[in-house]
Design a protein around this motif. Sequence first.
Motif, PDB file in Angstrom:
ATOM      1  N   HIS A  61      46.631  43.905  48.272  1.00 36.61           N
ATOM      2  CA  HIS A  61      45.816  42.684  48.392  1.00 36.61           C
ATOM      3  C   HIS A  61      46.719  41.468  48.625  1.00 36.61           C
ATOM      4  O   HIS A  61      46.412  40.605  49.450  1.00 36.61           O
ATOM      5  CB  HIS A  61      45.005  42.446  47.115  1.00 36.61           C
ATOM      6  CG  HIS A  61      44.004  43.501  46.810  1.00 36.61           C
ATOM      7  ND1 HIS A  61      43.711  43.886  45.527  1.00 36.61           N
ATOM      8  CD2 HIS A  61      43.230  44.255  47.613  1.00 36.61           C
ATOM      9  CE1 HIS A  61      42.785  44.836  45.558  1.00 36.61           C
ATOM     10  NE2 HIS A  61      42.482  45.079  46.810  1.00 36.61           N
ATOM     11  N   ARG A  85      40.241  46.364  29.237  1.00 34.00           N
ATOM     12  CA  ARG A  85      39.949  47.031  30.511  1.00 34.00           C
ATOM     13  C   ARG A  85      40.068  48.538  30.409  1.00 34.00           C
ATOM     14  O   ARG A  85      39.284  49.284  30.997  1.00 34.00           O
ATOM     15  CB  ARG A  85      40.897  46.477  31.591  1.00 34.00           C
ATOM     16  CG  ARG A  85      40.579  46.965  32.994  1.00 34.00           C
ATOM     17  CD  ARG A  85      41.503  46.350  34.061  1.00 34.00           C
ATOM     18  NE  ARG A  85      41.639  44.917  33.912  1.00 34.00           N
ATOM     19  CZ  ARG A  85      42.790  44.290  33.669  1.00 34.00           C
ATOM     20  NH1 ARG A  85      43.910  44.960  33.591  1.00 34.00           N
ATOM     21  NH2 ARG A  85      42.818  42.983  33.543  1.00 34.00           N
ATOM     22  N   SER A 135      48.096  38.864  39.123  1.00 33.20           N
ATOM     23  CA  SER A 135      46.837  38.151  39.312  1.00 33.20           C
ATOM     24  C   SER A 135      47.045  37.133  40.426  1.00 33.20           C
ATOM     25  O   SER A 135      48.138  36.568  40.554  1.00 33.20           O
ATOM     26  CB  SER A 135      46.431  37.403  38.045  1.00 33.20           C
ATOM     27  OG  SER A 135      46.099  38.309  37.045  1.00 33.20           O
ATOM     28  N   TYR A 136      45.992  36.919  41.195  1.00 36.05           N
ATOM     29  CA  TYR A 136      46.025  35.885  42.224  1.00 36.05           C
ATOM     30  C   TYR A 136      45.855  34.547  41.516  1.00 36.05           C
ATOM     31  O   TYR A 136      44.826  34.307  40.887  1.00 36.05           O
ATOM     32  CB  TYR A 136      44.900  36.161  43.220  1.00 36.05           C
ATOM     33  CG  TYR A 136      44.720  35.145  44.324  1.00 36.05           C
ATOM     34  CD1 TYR A 136      45.731  34.262  44.690  1.00 36.05           C
ATOM     35  CD2 TYR A 136      43.508  35.097  45.027  1.00 36.05           C
ATOM     36  CE1 TYR A 136      45.544  33.345  45.706  1.00 36.05           C
ATOM     37  CE2 TYR A 136      43.311  34.190  46.052  1.00 36.05           C
ATOM     38  CZ  TYR A 136      44.334  33.311  46.379  1.00 36.05           C
ATOM     39  OH  TYR A 136      44.124  32.407  47.379  1.00 36.05           O
ATOM     40  N   SER A 174      43.660  41.656  27.787  1.00 36.86           N
ATOM     41  CA  SER A 174      42.786  42.174  28.850  1.00 36.86           C
ATOM     42  C   SER A 174      43.085  43.638  29.168  1.00 36.86           C
ATOM     43  O   SER A 174      42.202  44.383  29.609  1.00 36.86           O
ATOM     44  CB  SER A 174      42.912  41.308  30.116  1.00 36.86           C
ATOM     45  OG  SER A 174      44.201  41.418  30.675  1.00 36.86           O
ATOM     46  N   LEU A 204      38.862  30.926  41.291  1.00 38.12           N
ATOM     47  CA  LEU A 204      38.441  32.329  41.238  1.00 38.12           C
ATOM     48  C   LEU A 204      38.693  32.947  39.868  1.00 38.12           C
ATOM     49  O   LEU A 204      38.383  34.122  39.638  1.00 38.12           O
ATOM     50  CB  LEU A 204      39.190  33.134  42.311  1.00 38.12           C
ATOM     51  CG  LEU A 204      38.995  32.681  43.760  1.00 38.12           C
ATOM     52  CD1 LEU A 204      39.909  33.479  44.694  1.00 38.12           C
ATOM     53  CD2 LEU A 204      37.543  32.848  44.185  1.00 38.12           C
ATOM     54  N   GLY A 205      39.307  32.176  38.955  1.00 39.71           N
ATOM     55  CA  GLY A 205      39.606  32.708  37.617  1.00 39.71           C
ATOM     56  C   GLY A 205      40.764  33.692  37.611  1.00 39.71           C
ATOM     57  O   GLY A 205      40.766  34.646  36.824  1.00 39.71           O
ATOM     58  N   ASP A 206      41.749  33.468  38.486  1.00 36.70           N
ATOM     59  CA  ASP A 206      42.967  34.297  38.520  1.00 36.70           C
ATOM     60  C   ASP A 206      42.667  35.805  38.543  1.00 36.70           C
ATOM     61  O   ASP A 206      43.075  36.546  37.637  1.00 36.70           O
ATOM     62  CB  ASP A 206      43.877  33.992  37.311  1.00 36.70           C
ATOM     63  CG  ASP A 206      44.341  32.547  37.255  1.00 36.70           C
ATOM     64  OD1 ASP A 206      44.337  31.872  38.312  1.00 36.70           O
ATOM     65  OD2 ASP A 206      44.717  32.089  36.162  1.00 36.70           O
ATOM     66  N   PRO A 207      41.959  36.295  39.560  1.00 34.35           N
ATOM     67  CA  PRO A 207      41.580  37.721  39.552  1.00 34.35           C
ATOM     68  C   PRO A 207      42.777  38.663  39.696  1.00 34.35           C
ATOM     69  O   PRO A 207      43.753  38.362  40.385  1.00 34.35           O
ATOM     70  CB  PRO A 207      40.659  37.836  40.780  1.00 34.35           C
ATOM     71  CG  PRO A 207      41.087  36.727  41.684  1.00 34.35           C
ATOM     72  CD  PRO A 207      41.511  35.612  40.783  1.00 34.35           C
ATOM     73  N   LEU A 208      42.657  39.801  39.012  1.00 30.37           N
ATOM     74  CA  LEU A 208      43.648  40.868  39.125  1.00 30.37           C
ATOM     75  C   LEU A 208      43.691  41.356  40.579  1.00 30.37           C
ATOM     76  O   LEU A 208      42.640  41.570  41.177  1.00 30.37           O
ATOM     77  CB  LEU A 208      43.208  42.003  38.194  1.00 30.37           C
ATOM     78  CG  LEU A 208      44.131  43.194  38.001  1.00 30.37           C
ATOM     79  CD1 LEU A 208      45.377  42.776  37.239  1.00 30.37           C
ATOM     80  CD2 LEU A 208      43.393  44.288  37.224  1.00 30.37           C
ATOM     81  N   ILE A 209      44.896  41.526  41.126  1.00 32.84           N
ATOM     82  CA  ILE A 209      44.997  42.080  42.485  1.00 32.84           C
ATOM     83  C   ILE A 209      46.142  43.084  42.539  1.00 32.84           C
ATOM     84  O   ILE A 209      47.004  43.079  41.661  1.00 32.84           O
ATOM     85  CB  ILE A 209      45.253  40.992  43.569  1.00 32.84           C
ATOM     86  CG1 ILE A 209      46.560  40.251  43.312  1.00 32.84           C
ATOM     87  CG2 ILE A 209      44.100  40.035  43.680  1.00 32.84           C
ATOM     88  CD1 ILE A 209      46.983  39.392  44.494  1.00 32.84           C
ATOM     89  N   ASN A 225      40.571  30.142  31.355  1.00 34.71           N
ATOM     90  CA  ASN A 225      40.522  29.349  32.591  1.00 34.71           C
ATOM     91  C   ASN A 225      39.997  27.933  32.342  1.00 34.71           C
ATOM     92  O   ASN A 225      39.193  27.413  33.120  1.00 34.71           O
ATOM     93  CB  ASN A 225      39.694  30.078  33.661  1.00 34.71           C
ATOM     94  CG  ASN A 225      40.029  29.605  35.059  1.00 34.71           C
ATOM     95  OD1 ASN A 225      41.120  29.067  35.290  1.00 34.71           O
ATOM     96  ND2 ASN A 225      39.113  29.764  35.987  1.00 34.71           N
TER      97      ASN A 225
END
Length: 234
Positions: free
Chosen positions: A136, A104, A121-122, A100, A127-132, A36
Motif C-alpha cells: 500500500h 486486533r 500506519s499511514y 491495538s 483518516l485516523g492513521d490507518p494500518l497499511i 486521534n
Amino acid sequence: MAVKEMIYEGKAKKVFATDQADEVLVSYKDDATAFNGEKKGTIVGKGVVNNRMSNHLMQMLEEKGIPTHYIKELSERDTIVKKVEIVPLEVIIRNKACGSFSKRYGVAEGTELKQPTIEFSYKNDDLGDPLINTYHALALDLASEAEIAEIERLAFAVNDALIAYFETIDIELVDFKLEFGRYHDTIVLADEISPDTCRLWDIHTHARLDKDRFRRDMGDVEEAYLEVYKRLGI
Ligand code: TMP
C-alpha cells in the motif's frame, strides 16, 4: 541562531523556522491527546521530560551508528533538529502484545511475541492513521522500496539499542512508534522517543510508566513521566 516564524503546530510540539535553512527548532508542549485527538488533556512537565529524554536517546543511538535528526538542545523544552521531510508512515515495533495488537489479534496484553514485529500506519489524521502494508505504501507513493528497506533496518536496530538501554534502568520496552525523515537523500530517525510514543513497563512490577496512564485514565500520569525521567539520570 535566530528563531523565526512557527511553521507547524502538532498535537504535542511546535516547529519554528530558524535562520539556518536546513535546521528547525522544535518546542515540546504539555498538551496530550489520544484517539486521534478525541481525548484532550495536559500532562504537566511532559514537554520537558519528552524533550530531554528524546535528545538523550537520540544521542545514544547516534553513537551506535543510527542517523537521527538531533542537533542541539537549547533549553528544557526546545531543541534544534535537522529540517527533514517526514515520511508519512508511523513505524511501530512490538516486543510484547499490547494495545491495538492485542485487540486486533486477540492476544492478552503482556504476551511475549516469538519475534519482534513491525507495522506501518499511514500518517494521516483525517483518516485516523490507518494500518497499511508496504505494498500500500508503495502504491500510494509514500516511500520508495529502498526507503522502506532502510526504515525497517533502522527501526529494528533502534529496537535492539533501546531494549538494552531500558533494561539498565529496569524498564521493559513493550512497543514504540518511530517516524523517519528525508534529509539530503538519506533517511534519518525523526520525531521523538518518549513515554508518549513508547510503552514502558517497570521490569519487576509491570507498572505502566507511559502515556497509557492518560489514554486509559489510570491516574498518576505525571508521576509516571517523572519516574522515567528520574531513572534516565539526565
Ligand atoms: P497501539 O497499540 O495503540 O497501536 O500503539 C502502539 C505504540 O505506538 C505504543 O507504544 C503507542 C504508540 N503510538 C503513538 O506513538 N502514537 C499514536 O498515535 C498511537 C496510536 C500509538
